[in-house]
Every structure is written in structure tokens, then in C-alpha cells.
Write a protein that holds these residues in place. Structure first.
Motif, PDB file in Angstrom:
ATOM      1  N   GLN A  37      14.367  -2.530   2.428  1.00 45.48           N
ATOM      2  CA  GLN A  37      12.847  -2.243   2.950  1.00 45.48           C
ATOM      3  C   GLN A  37      12.238  -1.958   1.636  1.00 45.48           C
ATOM      4  O   GLN A  37      11.206  -2.083   1.380  1.00 45.48           O
ATOM      5  CB  GLN A  37      12.979  -1.243   3.784  1.00 45.48           C
ATOM      6  N   THR A  79      10.918  -4.776  -0.467  1.00 46.23           N
ATOM      7  CA  THR A  79       9.750  -5.341   0.422  1.00 46.23           C
ATOM      8  C   THR A  79       8.630  -4.384   0.031  1.00 46.23           C
ATOM      9  O   THR A  79       7.450  -4.925  -0.324  1.00 46.23           O
ATOM     10  CB  THR A  79      10.168  -5.510   1.827  1.00 46.23           C
ATOM     11  N   LEU A 132       5.449  -3.259   2.842  1.00 44.57           N
ATOM     12  CA  LEU A 132       6.241  -3.441   4.142  1.00 44.57           C
ATOM     13  C   LEU A 132       5.424  -3.047   5.347  1.00 44.57           C
ATOM     14  O   LEU A 132       4.599  -2.150   5.568  1.00 44.57           O
ATOM     15  CB  LEU A 132       7.535  -2.379   4.121  1.00 44.57           C
ATOM     16  N   SER A 133       5.460  -3.927   6.104  1.00 46.55           N
ATOM     17  CA  SER A 133       4.710  -3.956   7.645  1.00 46.55           C
ATOM     18  C   SER A 133       5.296  -2.834   8.484  1.00 46.55           C
ATOM     19  O   SER A 133       6.423  -2.766   8.532  1.00 46.55           O
ATOM     20  CB  SER A 133       4.603  -5.306   8.396  1.00 46.55           C
ATOM     21  N   SER A 188       5.265  -2.491  11.461  1.00 49.89           N
ATOM     22  CA  SER A 188       5.988  -3.420  12.654  1.00 49.89           C
ATOM     23  C   SER A 188       7.069  -3.763  12.553  1.00 49.89           C
ATOM     24  O   SER A 188       7.894  -3.807  13.285  1.00 49.89           O
ATOM     25  CB  SER A 188       4.906  -4.701  12.867  1.00 49.89           C
ATOM     26  N   GLU A 189       7.831  -3.763  11.249  1.00 49.79           N
ATOM     27  CA  GLU A 189       9.172  -3.911  10.819  1.00 49.79           C
ATOM     28  C   GLU A 189      10.095  -2.806  10.839  1.00 49.79           C
ATOM     29  O   GLU A 189      11.318  -2.613  10.785  1.00 49.79           O
ATOM     30  CB  GLU A 189       9.324  -4.710   9.663  1.00 49.79           C
ATOM     31  N   TYR A 216       0.562  -1.283   6.487  1.00 55.36           N
ATOM     32  CA  TYR A 216       1.551  -1.517   5.738  1.00 55.36           C
ATOM     33  C   TYR A 216       1.582  -0.185   4.831  1.00 55.36           C
ATOM     34  O   TYR A 216       0.811   0.633   4.571  1.00 55.36           O
ATOM     35  CB  TYR A 216       0.954  -2.642   4.713  1.00 55.36           C
TER      36      TYR A 216
END
Length: 371
Positions: free
Chosen positions: A241, A244, A271-272, A274-275, A314
Motif C-alpha cells: 500500500q 501505491t 491509494l484509493s 476503496s482498497e 485517494y
């Protein structure tokens, strides 16, 4: 000055608002109209003469009504010349080109410095207006930053100070039309905007030097909540993460600072949310709350942390995720919210200090301009 759990210091030179003073101001105690309550307000209404009177605001429960009442109370304490300086047209140039993170006298701020107001009554009325624009958290932030500037004044009193901040009104106080309160200075700026209801507190620039200091065995760290929330977030990311979330390049300051309105990247990076796990999402919310909870009744925080907004938000960093090393940089980028945090080299001291900003992509300056 408010006595807060984070910032309990109350110095003799401070004019920041005491709770008891706020109560008196809301009820109109000890104040009355004077010769300065009538003024020719050319800036805001051409040749129309407007008379401002001090009113009892204590029964007002709607935020826009309270702010309009307190703004008129403030105007009623000013001389004609001060009214002309404080009251300005609500134009894009007046809003976007008149604030800075440089201290006076390096820049000619819009409005009038708190320190230059001609009476204690005017200074107290100004503080009441500023305080009402902010939540309890927001008052704590504003007070802490101004305390830091007062601390800096012991090293350079010609440049720094808690009252070396300017207040201006853009547009006339109203419960139906657009107007805003602008408060700006070295390390703190907000635009409290209204249009029949509270709209936004952004742009909101928050910075600090030194990041902490000690007086009489009491340590102060006004931006600890901002810094620690970001550290907790990036500490929660695993190695993948973090890769990213890493941005290319180095950031020596915020991208969307003073006079850089709308300077957002064309595409979201990092990094979104949502992840992220639910626990990590809560840490993102904590960062957003550290900033947006400072606004009083604008509804911005609830919007930013909705499931719909978070799914398109993000998080990112550059250089270092520790938020301690010089050039460490963090960003929260959502459909509406924009937060930046940077670690800068020292100016007055050798230690690093922080610059940060909270923006609203739709509602900066009350959404009155196409930025």
C-alpha cells in the motif's frame, strides 16, 4: 481566551475570546451604538449610507442569523475609515488575491489587522465574530496557531504576533445574500462563507512554527491532531500500500496554496480509500475530521466522509510517510475535499515546521467563483 484542554495557557497580552466575553457579546452587554456606528460604505454599496447598531444576538439559533448579527455588531464598533477598510465588495479578486501565509508587513492583507483596530470594543467584537464561525475544535486550532505567532513575537515582535492577523467582510452581512468573513495572517486563514445558510470555511490554511514549545512547564502542540492523524494513517499501510500511495517527485510546499486556486492535478493519484480496510478507512476519516470539524455548521465534514465520497477519495504521500522529515508530504484527494500537509524547513528556528491546507473543490469562497 478560551481555556482549552490542549491549549490551557492564558497570557495577559492575549485578546483571544473568553467564554464569558462571548456570552456578554451575544447579549449585547456593555455596548451601544456610537458616532462610528454610521458610515458611508462605498466599497460594498456605492453611495448608500448604512447605519450599524449593536444588537442582542443571544437568542439567535440559526448560524447565518448569528453571524450576520455579530458582523453588524462588529461594524457598529468601527470608525467610518475602519468600515471602509473592512467592508469590501464580494469579488473574485478581493477573495482570491488578498491572503497569504506571509506575515504582515510582508503583504498588504485585505481588511484591517486586529492589532490596528482603534478600540478594545472593536477587538472584542471581532473576536466574537471569528469565534462564532468556528466549532469548538476550530477555535482550538485558531487559538493555538495564534499563540504560536505570539510566541514567535518574543523573537521578532516587528513581524509576528497573535493580533497580526487581518479581518475583512466581503459583501454586506445578510441572511439571504452571499457574503463572507475573511480572516488571514501568517499561519492561519479561513473564509467563512454564507448564502442564506453556512456554505464553507475554505480555503482554510493551517500552519505552525514551532510545532511545539514549552512555557512555564506547559507544552503546546496545536497541530498535533493533524500530524498524528496522518502518522496513524500511514503507519497502518502495509509495504504494498505504501508503494501505491507514493507520489513521484518532491513537494516543498502545498500545491493549492495562496493564489494557486484550482491548481489540482488533472488526475487523482495514490491509494484509493476503496482498497483500504474498515479500520484504515476510519483513520482516513480521522484525518479529514482534524480539518473539516473546525467548521461550524457548514455540513462539509458529513459530505466528505459519506460512503459515496470516500469511495472516490485517494490518499498519497511523497518523500517520507513519517510526517517528521523535511519534505515529507501527505495528501487527501476526494471528489470535494483536498487536504495537503508538508514538513518545511525552519524560518525562525532551525527545527522543521508544518504547512497545510484544507480546500473544497466546489465550495471554496462559498462556491461564488469558477476557479
Amino acid at each position: 481566551m478560551f481555556k482549552l484542554s490542549l491549549l490551557p495557557l492564558c497570557t495577559a497580552g492575549s485578546r483571544l475570546l473568553l467564554a464569558s466575553v462571548m456570552t456578554a457579546l451575544l447579549s449585547g452587554c456593555g455596548s451601544s451604538s456610537s458616532d462610528s456606528s454610521s458610515s458611508d460604505t462605498d466599497d460594498a454599496s456605492d453611495t448608500v449610507e448604512t447605519t450599524y447598531t449593536y444588537s442582542d444576538c443571544s437568542s439567535l439559533t440559526l448560524q447565518v442569523e448569528l453571524m450576520a448579527c455579530l458582523a453588524e455588531n462588529f461594524l457598529s464598533t468601527l470608525t467610518d475609515s475602519e468600515i471602509d477598510t473592512v467592508l469590501n465588495d464580494l469579488t473574485e479578486n478581493n477573495a482570491t488575491e488578498t491572503w497569504s501565509n506571509l506575515p504582515a508587513p510582508s503583504i498588504d492583507y485585505n481588511g484591517i489587522l486586529i492589532d490596528n483596530l482603534s478600540s478594545d470594543e472593536a477587538k472584542t467584537a471581532a473576536e466574537a465574530l471569528l469565534s462564532a464561525a468556528l466549532s469548538a475544535d476550530g477555535n482550538e486550532t485558531m487559538e493555538g496557531v495564534r499563540m504560536a505567532d505570539e510566541y514567535l513575537s518574543t523573537f521578532d515582535g516587528n513581524v509576528y504576533g497573535e493580533d497580526n492577523y487581518a479581518i475583512a467582510l466581503l459583501g454586506s452581512p445578510s441572511t439571504t445574500a452571499a457574503w463572507m468573513v475573511e480572516f488571514t495572517g501568517h499561519h492561519y486563514t479561513f473564509f467563512s462563507s454564507f448564502n442564506a445558510e453556512p456554505v464553507s470555511l475554505t480555503p482554510n490554511f493551517v500552519a505552525i512554527e514551532p510545532v511545539s514549545w514549552t512555557v512555564d512547564n506547559q507544552t503546546y502542540a496545536p497541530m498535533a491532531k493533524h500530524h498524528d492523524a496522518l502518522v496513524n494513517l500511514f503507519d497502518s499501510l502495509d509495504s504494498g500500500q505504501l508503494v501505491t500511495a507514493l507520489l513521484e517527485g518532491e513537494y516543498d510546499d502545498v500545491l493549492v496554496g495562496p493564489q494557486d486556486d484550482g491548481n489540482y492535478p488533472e488526475q487523482q493519484e495514490g491509494l484509493s480509500v476503496s482498497e483500504l480496510t474498515d479500520q484504515q478507512k476510519d483513520l482516513v476519516i480521522a484525518v479529514i475530521t482534524a480539518y473539516a470539524a473546525d467548521a461550524n455548521e457548514t455540513g462539509q465534514l458529513d459530505d466528505y466522509i459519506s460512503d459515496e465520497q470516500l469511495a472516490e477519495t485517494y490518499v498519497a504521500y511523497a518523500s517520507y510517510p513519517d510526517m517528521v522529515s523535511q519534505s515529507a508530504y501527505a495528501r487527501i484527494d476526494g471528489p470535494s475535499i483536498w487536504i495537503e500537509f508538508t514538513v518545511q524547513g525552519g524560518v525562525v528556528f532551525s527545527d522543521n515546521h508544518y504547512h497545510s491546507i484544507w480546500r473544497d473543490k466546489e465550495l471554496d469562497y462559498g462556491g461564488n467563483f469558477d476557479l
